[in-house]
Design a protein around this motif. Sequence first.
Motif, mmCIF file in Angstrom:
data_model
loop_
_atom_site.group_PDB
_atom_site.id
_atom_site.type_symbol
_atom_site.label_atom_id
_atom_site.label_comp_id
_atom_site.label_asym_id
_atom_site.label_seq_id
_atom_site.Cartn_x
_atom_site.Cartn_y
_atom_site.Cartn_z
ATOM 1 N N PRO A 22 0.816 -1.225 0.000
ATOM 2 C CA PRO A 22 0.000 0.000 0.000
ATOM 3 C C PRO A 22 0.845 1.269 0.000
ATOM 4 O O PRO A 22 0.480 2.265 -0.605
ATOM 5 N N PHE A 23 2.003 1.232 0.661
ATOM 6 C CA PHE A 23 2.871 2.415 0.728
ATOM 7 C C PHE A 23 3.362 2.791 -0.662
ATOM 8 O O PHE A 23 3.295 3.945 -1.069
ATOM 9 N N VAL A 24 3.848 1.807 -1.417
ATOM 10 C CA VAL A 24 4.355 2.070 -2.763
ATOM 11 C C VAL A 24 3.207 2.496 -3.672
ATOM 12 O O VAL A 24 3.355 3.405 -4.490
ATOM 13 N N ALA A 25 2.046 1.865 -3.503
ATOM 14 C CA ALA A 25 0.885 2.248 -4.306
ATOM 15 C C ALA A 25 0.538 3.713 -4.062
ATOM 16 O O ALA A 25 0.245 4.458 -5.000
ATOM 17 N N GLU A 26 0.582 4.139 -2.809
ATOM 18 C CA GLU A 26 0.286 5.534 -2.468
ATOM 19 C C GLU A 26 1.324 6.475 -3.072
ATOM 20 O O GLU A 26 0.983 7.540 -3.601
ATOM 21 N N LEU A 27 2.610 6.090 -3.024
ATOM 22 C CA LEU A 27 3.662 6.921 -3.632
ATOM 23 C C LEU A 27 3.446 7.061 -5.128
ATOM 24 O O LEU A 27 3.599 8.151 -5.684
ATOM 25 N N MET A 28 3.071 5.982 -5.787
ATOM 26 C CA MET A 28 2.860 6.044 -7.226
ATOM 27 C C MET A 28 1.649 6.910 -7.563
ATOM 28 O O MET A 28 1.649 7.634 -8.548
ATOM 29 N N LYS A 29 0.613 6.882 -6.713
ATOM 30 C CA LYS A 29 -0.542 7.762 -6.925
ATOM 31 C C LYS A 29 -0.112 9.219 -6.808
ATOM 32 O O LYS A 29 -0.525 10.065 -7.598
ATOM 33 N N LYS A 30 0.742 9.501 -5.812
ATOM 34 C CA LYS A 30 1.205 10.872 -5.623
ATOM 35 C C LYS A 30 2.073 11.310 -6.796
ATOM 36 O O LYS A 30 2.034 12.468 -7.199
#
Length: 106
Positions: A22-30
């Motif tokens: 989830p952390f990497v997914a959130e970074l990619m969204k940002k």
Amino acid sequence: MEDIVRFEPSDDNGKMVECPCPFVAELMKKLTVLDDMAKKPKDKFSDIGGWVDNQDVMLSFNISRNALQNMRSNHKIPYTKFGSKIVYSTEDIAKMLKRNYKEGKK
């Protein structure tokens, strides 16, 4: 449902790399938000595209001015400076994120 992040092949075997983190997914969204911000026309130089300033990076990644300064000083994030203005290429930010990716334990 977990977000799955898919990275383009970066090794010789050409395999797609997936991460249910989830952390990497959130970074990619940002990062997507950063890229969208860079594409919005802001001034007469908007046709250059792909560039964001300190404020954009700090807001997108929820980091302080000092944290961003430390990243620049430690050569962890590429930047361009002209006069007192510092800008970052969204492409360079994406490369930095992929370069610093650490796979979690399963």
